[in-house]
Design a protein around this motif. Structure first.
Motif, PDB file in Angstrom:
ATOM      1  N   SER A  32      -3.824   8.564   5.486  1.00 27.79           N
ATOM      2  CA  SER A  32      -2.934   9.089   6.639  1.00 27.79           C
ATOM      3  C   SER A  32      -1.360   8.385   6.696  1.00 27.79           C
ATOM      4  O   SER A  32      -1.293   7.302   6.102  1.00 27.79           O
ATOM      5  CB  SER A  32      -3.338   8.657   8.012  1.00 27.79           C
ATOM      6  OG  SER A  32      -3.490   7.238   8.318  1.00 27.79           O
ATOM      7  N   CYS A  33      -0.484   8.927   7.213  1.00 25.95           N
ATOM      8  CA  CYS A  33       0.898   8.530   6.968  1.00 25.95           C
ATOM      9  C   CYS A  33       0.968   7.251   7.998  1.00 25.95           C
ATOM     10  O   CYS A  33       1.584   6.347   7.563  1.00 25.95           O
ATOM     11  CB  CYS A  33       1.885   9.520   7.998  1.00 25.95           C
ATOM     12  SG  CYS A  33       3.730   9.071   8.124  1.00 25.95           S
ATOM     13  N   ARG A  34       0.133   7.199   8.916  1.00 20.52           N
ATOM     14  CA  ARG A  34       0.058   5.910   9.601  1.00 20.52           C
ATOM     15  C   ARG A  34      -0.426   4.859   9.132  1.00 20.52           C
ATOM     16  O   ARG A  34       0.196   3.540   8.927  1.00 20.52           O
ATOM     17  CB  ARG A  34      -0.814   6.033  11.017  1.00 20.52           C
ATOM     18  CG  ARG A  34      -0.983   4.817  11.960  1.00 20.52           C
ATOM     19  CD  ARG A  34      -1.730   5.115  13.126  1.00 20.52           C
ATOM     20  NE  ARG A  34      -1.213   5.902  13.988  1.00 20.52           N
ATOM     21  CZ  ARG A  34      -1.767   6.419  15.047  1.00 20.52           C
ATOM     22  NH1 ARG A  34      -2.790   5.833  15.556  1.00 20.52           N
ATOM     23  NH2 ARG A  34      -0.818   7.339  15.749  1.00 20.52           N
ATOM     24  N   SER A  35      -1.362   4.997   8.235  1.00 17.42           N
ATOM     25  CA  SER A  35      -2.087   3.773   7.306  1.00 17.42           C
ATOM     26  C   SER A  35      -1.222   3.577   6.161  1.00 17.42           C
ATOM     27  O   SER A  35      -0.753   2.389   5.839  1.00 17.42           O
ATOM     28  CB  SER A  35      -3.227   4.458   6.553  1.00 17.42           C
ATOM     29  OG  SER A  35      -4.308   4.644   7.575  1.00 17.42           O
ATOM     30  N   ILE A  36      -0.142   4.521   5.783  1.00 12.81           N
ATOM     31  CA  ILE A  36       0.636   4.209   4.667  1.00 12.81           C
ATOM     32  C   ILE A  36       1.746   3.494   5.404  1.00 12.81           C
ATOM     33  O   ILE A  36       2.213   2.333   4.795  1.00 12.81           O
ATOM     34  CB  ILE A  36       1.109   5.553   3.864  1.00 12.81           C
ATOM     35  CG1 ILE A  36       0.297   5.874   3.175  1.00 12.81           C
ATOM     36  CG2 ILE A  36       2.619   5.096   3.274  1.00 12.81           C
ATOM     37  CD1 ILE A  36       0.364   7.458   2.518  1.00 12.81           C
ATOM     38  N   CYS A  37       2.225   3.802   6.454  1.00 15.22           N
ATOM     39  CA  CYS A  37       3.385   3.097   7.062  1.00 15.22           C
ATOM     40  C   CYS A  37       2.888   1.426   7.344  1.00 15.22           C
ATOM     41  O   CYS A  37       3.685   0.453   7.368  1.00 15.22           O
ATOM     42  CB  CYS A  37       3.996   3.772   8.300  1.00 15.22           C
ATOM     43  SG  CYS A  37       4.976   5.199   8.214  1.00 15.22           S
ATOM     44  N   THR A  38       1.522   1.420   7.861  1.00 14.10           N
ATOM     45  CA  THR A  38       1.120   0.152   8.253  1.00 14.10           C
ATOM     46  C   THR A  38       1.140  -0.909   7.018  1.00 14.10           C
ATOM     47  O   THR A  38       1.414  -1.864   6.810  1.00 14.10           O
ATOM     48  CB  THR A  38      -0.224   0.072   8.767  1.00 14.10           C
ATOM     49  OG1 THR A  38      -0.090   0.859   9.880  1.00 14.10           O
ATOM     50  CG2 THR A  38      -0.769  -1.253   8.977  1.00 14.10           C
ATOM     51  N   ALA A  39       0.491  -0.023   5.851  1.00 17.29           N
ATOM     52  CA  ALA A  39       0.619  -0.920   4.539  1.00 17.29           C
ATOM     53  C   ALA A  39       2.050  -1.405   4.059  1.00 17.29           C
ATOM     54  O   ALA A  39       2.093  -2.363   3.488  1.00 17.29           O
ATOM     55  CB  ALA A  39      -0.198   0.042   3.476  1.00 17.29           C
ATOM     56  N   LEU A  40       2.918  -0.409   4.067  1.00 18.49           N
ATOM     57  CA  LEU A  40       4.204  -0.770   3.796  1.00 18.49           C
ATOM     58  C   LEU A  40       4.739  -1.878   4.601  1.00 18.49           C
ATOM     59  O   LEU A  40       5.481  -2.806   4.093  1.00 18.49           O
ATOM     60  CB  LEU A  40       5.202   0.396   4.075  1.00 18.49           C
ATOM     61  CG  LEU A  40       4.971   1.556   2.782  1.00 18.49           C
ATOM     62  CD1 LEU A  40       5.651   3.068   3.257  1.00 18.49           C
ATOM     63  CD2 LEU A  40       5.103   1.215   1.476  1.00 18.49           C
ATOM     64  N   GLN A  41       4.478  -1.684   5.869  1.00 17.35           N
ATOM     65  CA  GLN A  41       4.906  -2.783   6.627  1.00 17.35           C
ATOM     66  C   GLN A  41       4.311  -4.180   6.212  1.00 17.35           C
ATOM     67  O   GLN A  41       4.924  -5.533   6.248  1.00 17.35           O
ATOM     68  CB  GLN A  41       4.817  -2.535   8.035  1.00 17.35           C
ATOM     69  CG  GLN A  41       5.376  -1.511   8.895  1.00 17.35           C
ATOM     70  CD  GLN A  41       5.117  -1.208  10.203  1.00 17.35           C
ATOM     71  OE1 GLN A  41       4.128  -1.721  10.726  1.00 17.35           O
ATOM     72  NE2 GLN A  41       5.812  -0.291  10.865  1.00 17.35           N
TER      73      GLN A  41
END
Length: 261
Positions: A32-41
């Motif tokens: 999910s986009c949310r998981s990718i954003c969290t991982a990038l953070q």
């Protein structure tokens, strides 16, 4: 110098973060986009810093986050023409379709000064499937190859010489054959358009070492038919027996967000 971070790896979703100087990109976005954003953070960056996505093929564990990412960012998504055609025929991806940048395997992409990305065909049961090799002006290099039934001469030619390689070590053959998967799925995974076993990976990676690879990251491990320890031990033993003790071997986590995987 390239900075390479596997964010997610496995049948539940795949995404790799790559940074060259200030330029950042992803290979695949299969969570999910949310998981990718969290991982990038977690690694100190954000989706706003990603300039493009490279897609290996159209299976959901490689593209499932892209519709929302494209809706939010409209960033270019580079994908082989056959996979792009499949997505364009699917009405579930209107925003992704508007961001697609189709190309042919064998072509080069140069998204920023000093960086050349080359796509090459890989054998997998998808409409189109590619791996990527990346070369930098400073001499650094990287290749990414997963979702392959076997190692073709073209794959070997394109990844030999890469300093870092992410390479598939999907399953242990005995675990798969004796496991609970139905026969049709076992046969698919074992086929020449399926996934690469620990044993097949271990038979090939000494050739990477002989051709200059200094670091190998094992990826796309099966949750049901492999373990991180087994993949590492099978491949480490062969590297050591061939005299390549100095080659760094790692196993990508299923998720960078879960320290236990």
């Amino acid at each position: 110098m390239l900075e390479i971070t596997p964010l997610f790896s496995g049948s539940s979703g795949n995404s790799i973060h790559i940074k060259y100087n200030s330029f950042e990109l992803l290979i695949d976005a299969g969570v999910s986009c949310r998981s990718i954003c969290t991982a990038l953070q977690k690694i100190g960056t954000g989706i706003e810093n990603i300039s493009m996505v490279l897609v290996t093929h159209e299976h959901s564990d490689h593209i499932s986050g892209l519709e929302t990412i494209c809706k939010k960012t409209h960033m270019p998504v580079y994908i082989n023409e056959c996979s792009a055609a499949y997505i364009k025929n699917n009405k579930n991806y209107p925003f992704l379709c508007s961001c697609l940048k189709p190309f042919n395997a064998g072509e080069d992409i140069s998204p920023c000064e000093g960086l050349i990305i080359h796509a090459f065909k890989t054998p997998h049961d998808s409409c189109g499937s590619v791996g990527y090799s990346i070369k930098c002006a400073d001499g650094d290099s990287f290749s990414y190859v997963t979702d392959i039934g076997y190692v073709t001469r073209d794959i070997a030619k394109n990844i030999f010489g890469s300093k870092t390689v992410i390479f598939e070590s999907n399953h242990d053959i005995d675990m798969l054959k004796n496991g609970l998967y139905p026969d049709f799925l076992k046969n698919r995974i074992l086929s020449q358009k399926g996934h690469l076993s620990n044993e097949a990976c271990a038979a090939f990676i000494p050739h990477l070492a002989k051709n200059g690879t200094k670091k190998i990251i094992l990826a796309h491990l099966s949750k049901d038919n492999n373990t991180r320890a087994l993949a590492f031990e099978t491949n480490r033993a062969v590297l050591d027996s061939e005299g390549f003790e100095e080659v760094v071997l790692e196993v990508a986590k299923r998720s960078i967000l879960d320290d236990a995987t």
